[in-house]
Structure formats: C-alpha cells, structure tokens
Design a protein around this motif. Structure first.
Motif, PDB file in Angstrom:
ATOM      1  N   ASN A 332      22.312   2.494  -9.264  1.00 40.66           N
ATOM      2  CA  ASN A 332      22.461   1.066  -8.962  1.00 40.66           C
ATOM      3  C   ASN A 332      21.332   0.531  -8.087  1.00 40.66           C
ATOM      4  O   ASN A 332      21.502  -0.469  -7.394  1.00 40.66           O
ATOM      5  N   SER A 333      20.197   1.188  -8.123  1.00 42.18           N
ATOM      6  CA  SER A 333      19.112   0.809  -7.214  1.00 42.18           C
ATOM      7  C   SER A 333      17.943   0.158  -7.943  1.00 42.18           C
ATOM      8  O   SER A 333      17.779   0.303  -9.154  1.00 42.18           O
ATOM      9  N   LYS A 334      17.148  -0.551  -7.165  1.00 43.00           N
ATOM     10  CA  LYS A 334      15.861  -1.075  -7.597  1.00 43.00           C
ATOM     11  C   LYS A 334      14.789  -0.401  -6.748  1.00 43.00           C
ATOM     12  O   LYS A 334      14.980  -0.196  -5.552  1.00 43.00           O
ATOM     13  N   LEU A 335      13.672  -0.054  -7.364  1.00 37.95           N
ATOM     14  CA  LEU A 335      12.613   0.639  -6.629  1.00 37.95           C
ATOM     15  C   LEU A 335      11.561  -0.331  -6.115  1.00 37.95           C
ATOM     16  O   LEU A 335      11.194  -1.290  -6.799  1.00 37.95           O
ATOM     17  N   ARG A 336      11.085  -0.037  -4.916  1.00 43.34           N
ATOM     18  CA  ARG A 336       9.913  -0.727  -4.382  1.00 43.34           C
ATOM     19  C   ARG A 336       8.881   0.333  -4.018  1.00 43.34           C
ATOM     20  O   ARG A 336       9.069   1.093  -3.068  1.00 43.34           O
ATOM     21  N   VAL A 337       7.828   0.395  -4.794  1.00 40.65           N
ATOM     22  CA  VAL A 337       6.752   1.354  -4.524  1.00 40.65           C
ATOM     23  C   VAL A 337       5.947   0.838  -3.339  1.00 40.65           C
ATOM     24  O   VAL A 337       5.562  -0.331  -3.299  1.00 40.65           O
ATOM     25  N   HIS A 338       5.693   1.686  -2.360  1.00 41.17           N
ATOM     26  CA  HIS A 338       5.009   1.194  -1.162  1.00 41.17           C
ATOM     27  C   HIS A 338       3.801   2.027  -0.756  1.00 41.17           C
ATOM     28  O   HIS A 338       3.103   1.676   0.194  1.00 41.17           O
ATOM     29  N   GLU A 339       3.514   3.112  -1.482  1.00 43.04           N
ATOM     30  CA  GLU A 339       2.390   3.949  -1.070  1.00 43.04           C
ATOM     31  C   GLU A 339       2.011   4.890  -2.206  1.00 43.04           C
ATOM     32  O   GLU A 339       2.836   5.230  -3.055  1.00 43.04           O
ATOM     33  N   ALA A 340       0.741   5.311  -2.199  1.00 37.85           N
ATOM     34  CA  ALA A 340       0.272   6.322  -3.146  1.00 37.85           C
ATOM     35  C   ALA A 340      -0.548   7.348  -2.381  1.00 37.85           C
ATOM     36  O   ALA A 340      -1.273   7.012  -1.446  1.00 37.85           O
ATOM     37  N   ASN A 341      -0.422   8.602  -2.771  1.00 33.01           N
ATOM     38  CA  ASN A 341      -1.078   9.702  -2.061  1.00 33.01           C
ATOM     39  C   ASN A 341      -1.890  10.536  -3.039  1.00 33.01           C
ATOM     40  O   ASN A 341      -1.363  11.016  -4.046  1.00 33.01           O
ATOM     41  N   SER A 342      -3.165  10.718  -2.722  1.00 34.48           N
ATOM     42  CA  SER A 342      -4.036  11.496  -3.596  1.00 34.48           C
ATOM     43  C   SER A 342      -3.934  12.990  -3.307  1.00 34.48           C
ATOM     44  O   SER A 342      -3.929  13.806  -4.223  1.00 34.48           O
ATOM     45  N   ARG A 343      -3.864  13.335  -2.024  1.00 38.02           N
ATOM     46  CA  ARG A 343      -3.687  14.744  -1.647  1.00 38.02           C
ATOM     47  C   ARG A 343      -2.306  14.881  -1.018  1.00 38.02           C
ATOM     48  O   ARG A 343      -2.094  14.556   0.137  1.00 38.02           O
ATOM     49  N   PHE A 344      -1.361  15.332  -1.787  1.00 36.55           N
ATOM     50  CA  PHE A 344       0.022  15.437  -1.328  1.00 36.55           C
ATOM     51  C   PHE A 344       0.395  16.909  -1.164  1.00 36.55           C
ATOM     52  O   PHE A 344      -0.127  17.782  -1.854  1.00 36.55           O
ATOM     53  N   ASP A 345       1.302  17.182  -0.234  1.00 39.07           N
ATOM     54  CA  ASP A 345       1.775  18.558  -0.075  1.00 39.07           C
ATOM     55  C   ASP A 345       2.894  18.817  -1.081  1.00 39.07           C
ATOM     56  O   ASP A 345       3.631  17.903  -1.453  1.00 39.07           O
ATOM     57  N   TYR A 346       3.026  20.045  -1.517  1.00 33.81           N
ATOM     58  CA  TYR A 346       4.016  20.334  -2.557  1.00 33.81           C
ATOM     59  C   TYR A 346       4.560  21.763  -2.524  1.00 33.81           C
ATOM     60  O   TYR A 346       5.658  22.035  -3.012  1.00 33.81           O
ATOM     61  N   ALA A 347       3.803  22.714  -1.973  1.00 35.10           N
ATOM     62  CA  ALA A 347       4.156  24.127  -2.124  1.00 35.10           C
ATOM     63  C   ALA A 347       5.483  24.480  -1.464  1.00 35.10           C
ATOM     64  O   ALA A 347       6.239  25.310  -1.975  1.00 35.10           O
ATOM     65  N   MET A 348       5.780  23.849  -0.341  1.00 32.62           N
ATOM     66  CA  MET A 348       7.028  24.158   0.347  1.00 32.62           C
ATOM     67  C   MET A 348       8.186  23.329  -0.191  1.00 32.62           C
ATOM     68  O   MET A 348       9.192  23.879  -0.657  1.00 32.62           O
ATOM     69  N   ASN A 349       8.068  22.016  -0.146  1.00 30.22           N
ATOM     70  CA  ASN A 349       9.219  21.154  -0.408  1.00 30.22           C
ATOM     71  C   ASN A 349       9.374  20.741  -1.868  1.00 30.22           C
ATOM     72  O   ASN A 349      10.388  21.022  -2.498  1.00 30.22           O
ATOM     73  N   THR A 350       8.375  20.065  -2.412  1.00 29.72           N
ATOM     74  CA  THR A 350       8.498  19.543  -3.778  1.00 29.72           C
ATOM     75  C   THR A 350       8.726  20.663  -4.786  1.00 29.72           C
ATOM     76  O   THR A 350       9.608  20.579  -5.649  1.00 29.72           O
ATOM     77  N   ARG A 351       7.938  21.705  -4.691  1.00 30.17           N
ATOM     78  CA  ARG A 351       8.030  22.815  -5.653  1.00 30.17           C
ATOM     79  C   ARG A 351       9.396  23.483  -5.598  1.00 30.17           C
ATOM     80  O   ARG A 351      10.011  23.767  -6.639  1.00 30.17           O
TER      81      ARG A 351
END
Length: 373
Positions: A332-351
């Motif tokens: 039931n949500s609408k998204l508001r994009v507010h930032e973009a990241n070119s070098r993002f961390d991922y190995a610990m959390n996202t992965r």
C-alpha cells in the motif's frame, strides 16, 4: 589477452568478496590500489579493457573515472554516473525533471562572506518555511553512510543548524540542502539496479529498518537492520526504480548502482515494525560485532561464519514476522527515490539478507565488456 581490473583506495570486505567471486568464476581481475588516481597510466592498465572503480573517496572515485576514460578503457561506473551519485542535488533535480517522485527540497549556496551571514540565515529560513513544513531534514550534499543528517523540528533549531553549517566543507562544498521530512514506516529501501548489454534490471532489494521512531536514519552503518525484499512482487515499485536507474545510467553501456527510496504510507500504525526489529537486534548486533572484531583478518577466513550467523538471524521467528509485515506495508505504499549510490556496500548486509551477491553482477558486466575487446 584482455583483463578486467579492480581499482580501490581501501580494501573492504566488498572488494574482497568481488575478488573471491572473480577467482571462482575464472575472471582474471587485476588489482589496482591507488591514493592518486590522476597518476594512473596506460602502463598500469596494460592489457586491461574494463575497470571496476570501487574507490571509497568520492573525489578519488571521480578522478579515477575521468582518468580511466581518458585512457580509453571502460569504467564501471562512468564519470557521469559517479558525478551524479556524488551530488544529491543533481540527482534529485534530474530525477524530478523526468517525473520520478522525490521529496521536496531546497538548496541554497553559502553566503559570500561573514557580513552576509545573518541575512543569509533569515533568507534560508523564510524560504524553507514557505516550501517545507517542520520537521525538516538537513542533508549533506556530498555525504554518505547517514553522516551529518539532522532532523529539525522548529525555527530555532533550523537557525542553529544553519549557523553551524554556513561554511564550505568536504560534505557540503557549495551550500546547504534542506529536504522535506517523509514519514517512513520504520524503514526505507535500498534497491540495486544494473545496466548491461541487454538492458536494465533490478538485482535485489533490502529494507533498512530503524530501531525506534526517534532514529529516522535507517542506514545499516548506524545499526539499521537489513531485511531482504522481493521487489518483483510490487510491479509499480519495480517500474519506478527502473525508470530512476535508467535516468541515472541512460548514457552508459554498463553500470551498477544502489537507489535509496522511502516508502510512503498514510494512516498506518507501524509500531509493530520497531517491536519486531528490537527482538532481532541482539542477534544482528552480534554479527556487527563479529565483523568488526575480524576486520583485520583475511575475509575468506571468517566469511562462512558470518554467513551462518545471518542464516540463524533469518530463521528467527521475529525476523520472519518482520519480513512479512514489511511485505504487507509495501503493498500500500508509494516510493520516493531520494538518493543514488555508485559505490555501495553489499558483502555483509545486502548479500546475506537477500541471498543475492552483487559481486556476481560485477563479474557479469566485466565478462560482457571483455567480449567486446
């Protein structure tokens, strides 16, 4: 024979994960460490066709992207993408120009001299109050990891923040940026998007969940809990994220970025989000402590143990319940994009939260680029 290269100015577990993935998949990945990317030469890049730019310093990342392009190599990400992602004002303005829903904001250049300071403060306050409502968010234009973000609840506090931030610095080099405060349901989204030969795609997504209403910042560096989200279950959100990613990477053949988006939901009691998050917090804090204690050891020696700790967290009943609550809220949500990241961390959390490894996509992009050489 052509090679790929990994350029970095600090070796984190994200770069280590990329090296391990490249090695496992048979990608010859040359390692290039630099603190002075302007000195990179054709000799440094001998037989290199594509470079993954993972410089953590924004200024180094920009200079590296520029230098590598001047040496006629493919760079992931390009200078244009690096420049956009390093400047929140340009990102927001470009996204808004092409119809992406973004939070309202106000950018004001710094006063030219101290004699103009009081007039400048009055001008900023009046314009902010005309455009935005309290609370207002003060955000560094070139910041990252949630540093320097301040929630402002009244005029007196706004004046105080402006007075303390009226001169150029590394994270606010040109002026101040004030943004509309968007009430989040206890979390925001980090969406990893990519561009390759066959088009755009969404790789994975996590919800970053804060622990209490008072902590409006959700960044995982500040303790935000990562929860995997199946964004494909929300076609409207996928379309919005793809459109935003296309705007940022429109001129590139290859790229990979992380978009930050705030889900907006009206008239919903989401205290259950904080309750469930705090029931998971102890297990997640143990993972954070474990990673911190091992940061000077070789990543490969403790990677598996970290993954097992995440698996236990994901099997915890409160974590499963939280994931289901987030899923229901997103419907039931609408998204508001507010930032973009070119070098993002991922190995610990996202992965670990999603089960999808962005290092695999970096390797995919390198292989595609090498096919052209």
């Amino acid at each position: 024979m052509s090679y790929a290269a990994l350029l970095y100015d600090r070796l984190t577990i994200d770069e280590a994960e990329l090296m391990l993935t490249a090695d496992r998949r048979g990608l010859l990945l040359k390692k290039l460490f630099t603190k002075e990317p302007s000195t990179l030469s054709s000799t440094d890049l001998a037989e290199v066709h594509v470079v993954v730019n993972r410089c953590e310093s924004k200024s180094r990342a920009l200079e590296a992207a520029r230098r590598i392009a001047n040496l006629n190599r493919i760079v992931i990400n390009s200078y244009r993408v690096e420049e956009l992602c390093s400047n929140k004002i340009k990102t927001i303005e470009l996204l808004e120009k092409y119809g992406i829903k973004v939070p309202k904001g106000l950018f004001k250049p710094f006063p030219k001299n101290l004699h103009e300071l009081e007039d400048w403060i009055i001008c900023v306050v009046e314009e902010a109050e005309a455009r935005l409502e309290y609370p207002i968010v003060f955000k560094p234009t070139h910041g990252s990891w949630g540093k320097g973000i301040i929630k402002i609840d009244c005029r007196e506090r706004l004046i105080e923040v402006l007075r303390e931030n009226s001169k150029p610095n590394e994270i606010n080099p040109e002026g101040i940026f004030l943004q509309e405060y968007v009430e989040k349901p206890g979390f925001d989204l980090r969406i990893v998007a990519f561009k390759e030969k066959h088009g755009m795609g969404i790789l994975c997504c996590i919800a970053r969940v804060s622990r209490k209403p008072e902590e409006f910042r959700t960044n995982t560096h500040l303790g935000g809990l990562p929860v995997g989200v199946e964004l494909k279950d929300y076609p409207e959100h996928v379309d919005e994220a793809l459109k935003a990613a296309e705007i940022i990477m429109q001129e590139e053949k290859y790229g990979i970025i992380a978009l930050d988006a705030m889900p907006q939901i009206e008239n919903i009691d989401y205290n259950i989000v904080y309750k469930l998050t705090n029931e998971c917090a102890k297990m997640y804090d143990e993972i954070r402590k474990f990673v911190d204690e091992n940061k000077f050891r070789r990543y490969i020696e403790w990677k598996n143990e970290m993954e097992l700790m995440f698996q236990k967290l994901k099997m915890h009943e409160s974590y499963i319940a939280l994931r289901n609550v987030i899923s229901n809220l997103l419907e039931n949500s609408k998204l508001r994009v507010h930032e973009a990241n070119s070098r993002f961390d991922y190995a610990m959390n996202t992965r670990n939260a999603t089960g999808i490894n962005p290092a695999e996509k970096y390797v995919d992009l390198c292989f595609e680029a090498l096919e052209e050489s």
